[in-house]
Design an enzyme around this catalytic site. Structure first.
Site, PDB file in Angstrom:
ATOM      1  N   ARG A   1     -29.048  60.643  48.874  1.00 34.86           N
ATOM      2  CA  ARG A   1     -28.173  59.898  49.776  1.00 34.86           C
ATOM      3  C   ARG A   1     -27.050  59.231  49.013  1.00 34.86           C
ATOM      4  NH1 ARG A   1     -29.444  58.589  54.822  1.00 34.86           N
ATOM      5  NH2 ARG A   1     -28.363  56.598  54.622  1.00 34.86           N
ATOM      6  N   GLN A   2     -25.878  59.160  49.625  1.00 34.09           N
ATOM      7  CA  GLN A   2     -24.711  58.472  49.075  1.00 34.09           C
ATOM      8  C   GLN A   2     -24.393  58.927  47.653  1.00 34.09           C
ATOM      9  OE1 GLN A   2     -26.083  54.379  49.814  1.00 34.09           O
ATOM     10  NE2 GLN A   2     -24.534  54.237  51.427  1.00 34.09           N
TER      11      GLN A   2
ATOM     12  N   LEU B   1     -22.367  64.278  47.361  1.00 34.83           N
ATOM     13  CA  LEU B   1     -22.689  65.710  47.352  1.00 34.83           C
ATOM     14  C   LEU B   1     -22.682  66.298  48.761  1.00 34.83           C
ATOM     15  CD1 LEU B   1     -25.554  65.610  44.702  1.00 34.83           C
ATOM     16  CD2 LEU B   1     -23.223  66.455  44.366  1.00 34.83           C
ATOM     17  N   SER B   2     -22.167  65.546  49.713  1.00 35.30           N
ATOM     18  CA  SER B   2     -21.948  66.033  51.083  1.00 35.30           C
ATOM     19  C   SER B   2     -23.254  66.371  51.800  1.00 35.30           C
ATOM     20  CB  SER B   2     -21.017  67.241  51.069  1.00 35.30           C
ATOM     21  OG  SER B   2     -20.322  67.367  52.270  1.00 35.30           O
ATOM     22  N   GLY B   3     -24.183  65.417  51.767  1.00 38.34           N
ATOM     23  CA  GLY B   3     -25.476  65.638  52.400  1.00 38.34           C
ATOM     24  C   GLY B   3     -25.425  65.705  53.915  1.00 38.34           C
ATOM     25  N   SER B   4     -24.574  64.877  54.540  1.00 40.39           N
ATOM     26  CA  SER B   4     -24.493  64.881  56.005  1.00 40.39           C
ATOM     27  C   SER B   4     -23.953  66.200  56.528  1.00 40.39           C
ATOM     28  CB  SER B   4     -23.608  63.728  56.490  1.00 40.39           C
ATOM     29  OG  SER B   4     -24.207  62.484  56.226  1.00 40.39           O
ATOM     30  N   SER B   5     -22.865  66.675  55.926  1.00 39.36           N
ATOM     31  CA  SER B   5     -22.270  67.914  56.429  1.00 39.36           C
ATOM     32  C   SER B   5     -23.162  69.118  56.141  1.00 39.36           C
ATOM     33  CB  SER B   5     -20.869  68.130  55.849  1.00 39.36           C
ATOM     34  OG  SER B   5     -20.903  68.249  54.457  1.00 39.36           O
TER      35      SER B   5
ATOM     36  N   ASP C   1     -15.502  69.958  51.911  1.00 40.10           N
ATOM     37  CA  ASP C   1     -16.959  70.033  51.826  1.00 40.10           C
ATOM     38  C   ASP C   1     -17.503  71.113  52.748  1.00 40.10           C
ATOM     39  OD1 ASP C   1     -16.262  67.769  50.497  1.00 40.10           O
ATOM     40  OD2 ASP C   1     -17.498  66.405  51.669  1.00 40.10           O
TER      41      ASP C   1
END
Length: 362
Positions: free
Chosen positions: A123-124, A127-131, A175
């Site tokens: 998280r945070q 590395l573009s975890g949400s997308s 991303d």
């Protein structure tokens, strides 16, 4: 007739999207610039879709917690990880996907499904975890409804970004392009392309052009974003300093593309350092965050080139002097309390048909 366990398993779709590293050009992708990015196999998000009587978005047992042992622990969790998990991301891409299909006269079968997800992207970490979650979910929807061939590869990053915009997430297309395509991609977001095509120009590249690269990140969340940046407002108002620096950042992606093709890693290292220095000039140390800057400083202290992978939280480093420099980098990171590992570039995730369509379009 009852469905066997084997048949039920075959009905479940599993799609994966990888974490992203911005090698050069970020953050100019938000400002009509260029970017050179790649997906990494080290971290990824997976989404599962299975047919079901009702449409269900399934909460993750860790990332979507709603039960806590006590009020102090609830508050502690919110302070460290924020209010939202992945359920909102899955809901947003469902809405954007459906609306896009309606607007483009793409018919969808009247069947329901259950979506669930998992992720090991820190998280945070920039590395573009949400997308990645949104990208994997979109891939599931494309195949469940059998419309992959009706939605161009180049348009899919727009859908992912639009889903995140639904939630107030401010970001660019870089991303999402890297995650839709996989592998290594050169991107041009010039306004002329965006106006004419509705998307940028995206060029998949051979991942073997990349030298060994190293990822540095902290176990603690990024401290970027605590101070509001005025860069966007200044760019919109035509601030000469910001517009000129952002053009320099975009040029680095173009120059880096040429350096990669020639395997000139000395130049690539110089471009990476310059990219970070320009970002620092524009945004300032308070916005970048002391912990993020320290990761860059640790890498540079041993002569490695380094820059943010995204907006902060992780750093990508290049050691042009070889193994001895890598060992010094590992030692320096260990002493500073940072994690360091060589990245494994993820392969392209496009089908043969999608790659062929891109070649024909170019």
């Amino acid at each position: 007739m009852a469905v066997t366990a084997e048949a039920a398993a075959e009905m479940v779709l599993e799609r994966r999207a990888y974490a992203r590293v911005g090698l050069l050009g970020n953050p100019s992708d938000v400002y009509g610039g260029r970017a050179l990015s790649f997906a990494i196999a080290d971290f990824s998000a997976t989404v599962h879709l299975r047919p079901s009587p009702e449409l269900l978005i399934q909460p993750h047992p860790h990332h979507d917690l709603v039960a806590f042992p006590s009020l102090p622990q609830l508050v502690s969790r919110l302070q460290s990880e924020g209010y939202y998990g992945g359920v909102r991301l899955l809901m947003a891409i469902c809405k954007v996907f459906y609306n896009y299909c309606v607007q483009n006269n793409i018919s969808l079968k009247a069947e329901n499904f259950t979506l669930s997800y998992d992720t090991n992207i820190p998280r945070q970490s920039g590395l573009s975890g949400s997308s990645a979650i949104v990208c994997a979910a979109l891939s599931c929807l494309l195949d469940f409804y059998n419309v992959r061939h009706l939605i161009k590869v180049e348009m899919r990053p727009n859908l992912i970004l639009n889903a995140e915009k639904e939630l107030g997430i401010v970001a660019g297309l870089q991303d999402r392009v890297a995650q839709v395509y996989g592998g290594l991609v050169y991107m041009d977001f010039s306004q002329g392309h965006m106006d004419k095509l509705g998307h940028g120009i995206y060029m998949p590249l051979d991942v073997n052009l990349l030298p060994p690269l190293y990822l540095i990140y902290a176990d603690n969340p990024s401290d970027s974003g605590k101070v509001h940046s005025t860069v966007r407002q200044r760019w919109l108002s035509g601030d000469d300093f910001i517009t000129s620096r952002m053009k320099e950042v975009a040029q680095l992606a173009l120059d880096g593309h040429k350096a990669l093709l020639q395997k000139d890693y000395t130049e690539l290292a110089r471009f990476m350092n310059k990219n970070f220095d320009l970002r620092r000039e524009m945004f300032g140390d308070d916005v970048l965050g002391a912990l993020n800057i320290k990761m860059v400083d640790v890498a540079r202290s041993v002569g490695a080139a380094s820059k943010f992978t995204g907006s902060g939280g992780a750093v990508v480093a290049l050691c042009p002097d070889g193994d001895s420099q890598v060992e010094r980098l590992r030692k320096g990171c260990q002493e500073a309390g940072f994690v360091v590992q060589q990245v494994k570039v993820a392969p392209s995730v496009l089908t043969d048909e999608e790659l062929s369509s891109l070649l024909l379009a170019s």
